[in-house]
Design an enzyme around this catalytic site. Sequence first.
Site, mmCIF file in Angstrom:
data_model
loop_
_atom_site.group_PDB
_atom_site.id
_atom_site.type_symbol
_atom_site.label_atom_id
_atom_site.label_comp_id
_atom_site.label_asym_id
_atom_site.label_seq_id
_atom_site.Cartn_x
_atom_site.Cartn_y
_atom_site.Cartn_z
ATOM 1 N N LYS A 217 1.049 -1.390 0.079
ATOM 2 C CA LYS A 217 -0.063 -0.188 -0.448
ATOM 3 C C LYS A 217 1.159 0.968 -0.206
ATOM 4 C CE LYS A 217 -4.015 -2.350 0.260
ATOM 5 N NZ LYS A 217 -4.817 -2.031 -0.744
ATOM 6 N N HIS B 224 -9.382 -8.774 -7.768
ATOM 7 C CA HIS B 224 -9.397 -8.229 -6.111
ATOM 8 C C HIS B 224 -10.428 -9.384 -5.441
ATOM 9 C CE1 HIS B 224 -10.580 -5.435 -2.977
ATOM 10 N NE2 HIS B 224 -9.223 -4.999 -2.640
#
Length: 372
Positions: free
Chosen positions: A158, A290
Amino acid sequence: MLIKKVDTFPLFYKLATPYGDANGYKKYRTCYYIRITTQSGMVGWGECVDWLPTLHTGMENRIIPYLIGKSVTDRNPLIQVIKKWHSRAASAVSMALTEIIAKSSGLSVCDLWGGTFRDKVPVYASFQSYTDTAQWQSNSLQCIEKSVQEKFLTIKLKIGGKSIAEDQTHIKAVQSQFGEQVNIALDCNQSYDLVAALQWQSLFSSWSNIVWLEEPLPIHQTDGYALIRQKLTVPVAGGENITTAADFLPLLSSQALDIMNPDPLHVIGIDAYIETLQLARNFGIRVSPHTYDGALSRTYAVYAQACLKPWGKMETDCIEPVEWDVMENPFSKIVPLYPTSGEISIPKGQGIGLELDEEMLRYYRWDGSNYH
């Protein structure tokens, strides 16, 4: 085949240490399972994720009464009705009815979809890189080390939740320690504007192992994505919250994405999810699902990827990896499907070919309390 009953399993787990991304820190993990049973005793499982109080009330008071007595073979008309009430609940119902249809036909879900192109599917280790401590970068490196030892070939980290300088320091450290061992995807969670996203190009130009930059901008900024795709030397990915295949069309027709990231929990129904994968192939781009929020939906994504034609004719690397949550999350173990050296072997058997851990479903059952 008529639906006799629907059992619900709202799940809640408080994290020992919060972790997060550009959207903030997660203090708990939740999930919601349903088990649909027909009058003949056939069982199918579904899964979704949302705010548990609202989801559970809607499921118990509206969706379940609507489903009782309906025919499983009417799954598409049923999903069309339920999605008007709650799109994510519709996804769970779609999974359960799909499994029942497969079982009643003596087929696996993959066979129901037309068969597989491969018996193994790659997965990548997905991290929530941030913790609310001064040592978050060293904590991240320790977590990555474990996945590297488990032979994951690709990881996702991230960015966008800290300053660009902090995030770049973190990724430089990752590259220094692991860069020759793994490929890296970077997920911004739609946190940047165009200027901020382009500040990564100087680093991307010197790194050969960045597999994609995910959602640098709000996903509706189609023109911005098209421009970033022209300016960056790494592939651009996105679309985890898009709910229909048709909603991808503006991004695809504008050549704004290299890689689509649909999520079977967010696309409304498994059949619509399969349509989304086919849309990617029709436009000649790659699709890497995802699947961060649920073990059962991740299983369906793995199966769908096994049934998806390859993106190229090379002997290797012709199917894209599926996201694999490696953070603290006991719900990942409810479905007994685990990677070996960064790959999932497709199980045999009718339906999904796996038995869910019902003891875990009972143990982590949400008690109805407010979890803020």
